[in-house]
Design an enzyme around this catalytic site. Sequence first.
Site, PDB file in Angstrom:
ATOM      1  N   LYS A 123       0.828  -1.192   0.000  1.00 37.27           N
ATOM      2  CA  LYS A 123       0.000   0.000   0.000  1.00 37.27           C
ATOM      3  C   LYS A 123       0.874   1.259   0.000  1.00 37.27           C
ATOM      4  O   LYS A 123       1.947   1.292   0.619  1.00 37.27           O
ATOM      5  CB  LYS A 123      -0.907   0.007   1.225  1.00 37.27           C
ATOM      6  CG  LYS A 123      -1.875  -1.166   1.285  1.00 37.27           C
ATOM      7  CD  LYS A 123      -2.951  -1.069   0.224  1.00 37.27           C
ATOM      8  CE  LYS A 123      -3.969  -2.177   0.378  1.00 37.27           C
ATOM      9  NZ  LYS A 123      -5.131  -2.001  -0.538  1.00 37.27           N
TER      10      LYS A 123
ATOM     11  N   HIS B  77     -10.354  -8.347  -7.899  1.00 35.71           N
ATOM     12  CA  HIS B  77     -10.102  -7.822  -6.559  1.00 35.71           C
ATOM     13  C   HIS B  77     -10.634  -8.833  -5.547  1.00 35.71           C
ATOM     14  O   HIS B  77     -11.804  -9.185  -5.556  1.00 35.71           O
ATOM     15  CB  HIS B  77     -10.812  -6.484  -6.382  1.00 35.71           C
ATOM     16  CG  HIS B  77     -10.796  -5.983  -4.967  1.00 35.71           C
ATOM     17  ND1 HIS B  77     -11.934  -5.939  -4.181  1.00 35.71           N
ATOM     18  CD2 HIS B  77      -9.784  -5.520  -4.201  1.00 35.71           C
ATOM     19  CE1 HIS B  77     -11.617  -5.461  -2.999  1.00 35.71           C
ATOM     20  NE2 HIS B  77     -10.325  -5.197  -2.975  1.00 35.71           N
TER      21      HIS B  77
END
Length: 372
Positions: free
Chosen positions: A174, A305
């Site tokens: 991230k 996803h």
Amino acid sequence: MRITAVEPLILHMPLNRDSIADSTHRITHWGVVGTRLRTADGREGYGFTGTHADLASDRLIAACIGNCYAPLLLGEDAGEGGRLWRKLARAPALQWVGRAGITQLALAAVDIALWDLRAKAAGVPLWHLLGGPLRERLPAYNTDVGWLSLSVEALVDGCRRAVEVDGFRGVKIKVGHDRPGIDLERLEAVRKAIGPAPTLAIDGNGKWDLPTCRRFCARAEAFDVHWFEEPLWYDDVASHAALARGTTIPIALGEQLYTADAFEAFLAAGAVHYVQPDVTRLGGVTEFLQVADAAHARRLPVAAHAGDMSQVHVQLSYAHPATEVLEYIPWIKDHFVEPIRVEEGCFVRPQAPGAGFTPTAGALARYAMPLG
């Protein structure tokens, strides 16, 4: 397979750690919100969407299933999936208030449950019902080692372990600090730790604006970034297209898009390179296949996803020709009858009949939340 009951469910399942964070949120539990469908011949089908385990908004999804979709489903033949999807997705009153958000999340859960019923009735896993496996192995990349809440030391150690010990072919970390230089330092440290061979993707969760992304990408290109996921606000087609033209880093997105039409806007603009539909946010399996087919028609790869609804995404990924990889986030896998598994860096193909979303009896008893 006449539908005799539509039972909304809300489960709040704890993560496999105290909490996780990315650039926009921090959570301790994952919301598994959906339905159990029962049929006159005694079958049960399960379908869920995924949430941040906010009980107030989860109850809105459950209420949509129980109050809006259930009356349209009772007495219907669960085998007539295409017709039922149109009946629900194009219901005039629900189109007026929905087409995204709560109504679409509820539709996703119902549609998955219908596919689950049909696969169970056929006695086969969903991937088989969809035409059989199109690959022998489905590579996994690990996101669970890359949270923004991890220190740089924990980030590096986790990524190195995922590659060297657990056999993953790639990792995703991230990004999204207010000072992007911090993210560049973390990115450089991970690339140095895992070496040049494994894929290294990044995910911004829509945090930054276009100038910030341009400056960041100009420096991040040196680290062979596999893709930059959700660099910008989720619905901003023009800025994603501009970024895609201005960097060699491929753009990935899709988890925040609710319809095939939303994906079409990004595809038509050349604003995405890795297409990431989420079956639990789109209108279920039915609309996921529409999006995956549209990507495949443009020869673009699909990387669903997961986060974390891999139980059904592994089924779809084995069955669709555009799929290259699938995300691994093992938060809730052990609460299902047939948990997802990764061996030697690849997802093991499920074998149990259905879509993979049948919870264990223990999970239903332990994590159920009141509907109202």
